[in-house]
Design a protein around this motif. Sequence first.
Motif, PDB file in Angstrom:
ATOM      1  N   ASP A 158      -6.580   4.345   8.403  1.00 49.49           N
ATOM      2  CA  ASP A 158      -7.432   5.512   8.649  1.00 49.49           C
ATOM      3  C   ASP A 158      -7.599   5.733  10.152  1.00 49.49           C
ATOM      4  O   ASP A 158      -7.547   6.878  10.636  1.00 49.49           O
ATOM      5  CB  ASP A 158      -8.787   5.297   7.970  1.00 49.49           C
TER       6      ASP A 158
ATOM      7  N   ILE B  59      -7.031  -0.596   4.979  1.00 50.84           N
ATOM      8  CA  ILE B  59      -7.269   0.836   4.748  1.00 50.84           C
ATOM      9  C   ILE B  59      -7.981   1.457   5.953  1.00 50.84           C
ATOM     10  O   ILE B  59      -7.643   2.556   6.383  1.00 50.84           O
ATOM     11  CB  ILE B  59      -8.028   1.041   3.425  1.00 50.84           C
TER      12      ILE B  59
ATOM     13  N   TYR C  24       0.842  -1.191   0.000  1.00 47.63           N
ATOM     14  CA  TYR C  24       0.000   0.000   0.000  1.00 47.63           C
ATOM     15  C   TYR C  24       0.878   1.242   0.000  1.00 47.63           C
ATOM     16  O   TYR C  24       2.014   1.213   0.453  1.00 47.63           O
ATOM     17  CB  TYR C  24      -0.890   0.038   1.256  1.00 47.63           C
TER      18      TYR C  24
ATOM     19  N   TYR D  38      -4.159   8.229   9.024  1.00 50.21           N
ATOM     20  CA  TYR D  38      -3.488   8.391   7.727  1.00 50.21           C
ATOM     21  C   TYR D  38      -4.355   7.819   6.612  1.00 50.21           C
ATOM     22  O   TYR D  38      -5.397   7.236   6.869  1.00 50.21           O
ATOM     23  CB  TYR D  38      -2.111   7.703   7.762  1.00 50.21           C
ATOM     24  N   THR D  39      -3.919   7.989   5.378  1.00 49.07           N
ATOM     25  CA  THR D  39      -4.670   7.518   4.221  1.00 49.07           C
ATOM     26  C   THR D  39      -3.829   6.513   3.449  1.00 49.07           C
ATOM     27  O   THR D  39      -2.646   6.761   3.201  1.00 49.07           O
ATOM     28  CB  THR D  39      -5.034   8.696   3.291  1.00 49.07           C
ATOM     29  N   ALA D  40      -4.446   5.378   3.068  1.00 55.60           N
ATOM     30  CA  ALA D  40      -3.714   4.354   2.306  1.00 55.60           C
ATOM     31  C   ALA D  40      -4.488   3.963   1.071  1.00 55.60           C
ATOM     32  O   ALA D  40      -5.715   3.983   1.052  1.00 55.60           O
ATOM     33  CB  ALA D  40      -3.495   3.112   3.175  1.00 55.60           C
ATOM     34  N   VAL D  41      -3.747   3.609   0.021  1.00 49.34           N
ATOM     35  CA  VAL D  41      -4.328   3.008  -1.178  1.00 49.34           C
ATOM     36  C   VAL D  41      -3.452   1.827  -1.556  1.00 49.34           C
ATOM     37  O   VAL D  41      -2.229   1.853  -1.347  1.00 49.34           O
ATOM     38  CB  VAL D  41      -4.413   3.993  -2.365  1.00 49.34           C
TER      39      VAL D  41
ATOM     40  N   VAL E 292       0.939   4.984   1.607  1.00 47.01           N
ATOM     41  CA  VAL E 292       0.332   5.725   2.712  1.00 47.01           C
ATOM     42  C   VAL E 292       0.754   7.182   2.623  1.00 47.01           C
ATOM     43  O   VAL E 292       1.927   7.482   2.402  1.00 47.01           O
ATOM     44  CB  VAL E 292       0.761   5.138   4.072  1.00 47.01           C
ATOM     45  N   THR E 293      -0.197   8.099   2.794  1.00 48.15           N
ATOM     46  CA  THR E 293       0.117   9.524   2.810  1.00 48.15           C
ATOM     47  C   THR E 293      -0.122  10.078   4.206  1.00 48.15           C
ATOM     48  O   THR E 293      -0.992   9.602   4.936  1.00 48.15           O
ATOM     49  CB  THR E 293      -0.730  10.308   1.789  1.00 48.15           C
TER      50      THR E 293
END
Length: 70
Positions: A61, A57, A7, A65-68, A9-10
């Motif tokens: 969260d 995800i 993933y 944080y944000t993951a894709v 992560v931002t």
Amino acid sequence: MATTTEYQVTGMSCGHCEGAIRSEVSEIDGVSGVEVSAQTGHLAVTAESAVDDAAVIAAVDEAGYTAVRS
């Protein structure tokens, strides 16, 4: 046979960020390993069977944080 899912992560900037994500993701059933790097934004989740993307995800969260999936 273990599988690893990766993933992006931002929002991470430090070791504390890594620890927060590692803590949340490692609570998912079946997860046997979590590698996370704030420097690259990379998250690798190793599990005994295919891991649920939505669960990973959601855990990221929960840590803030944000993951894709990458």
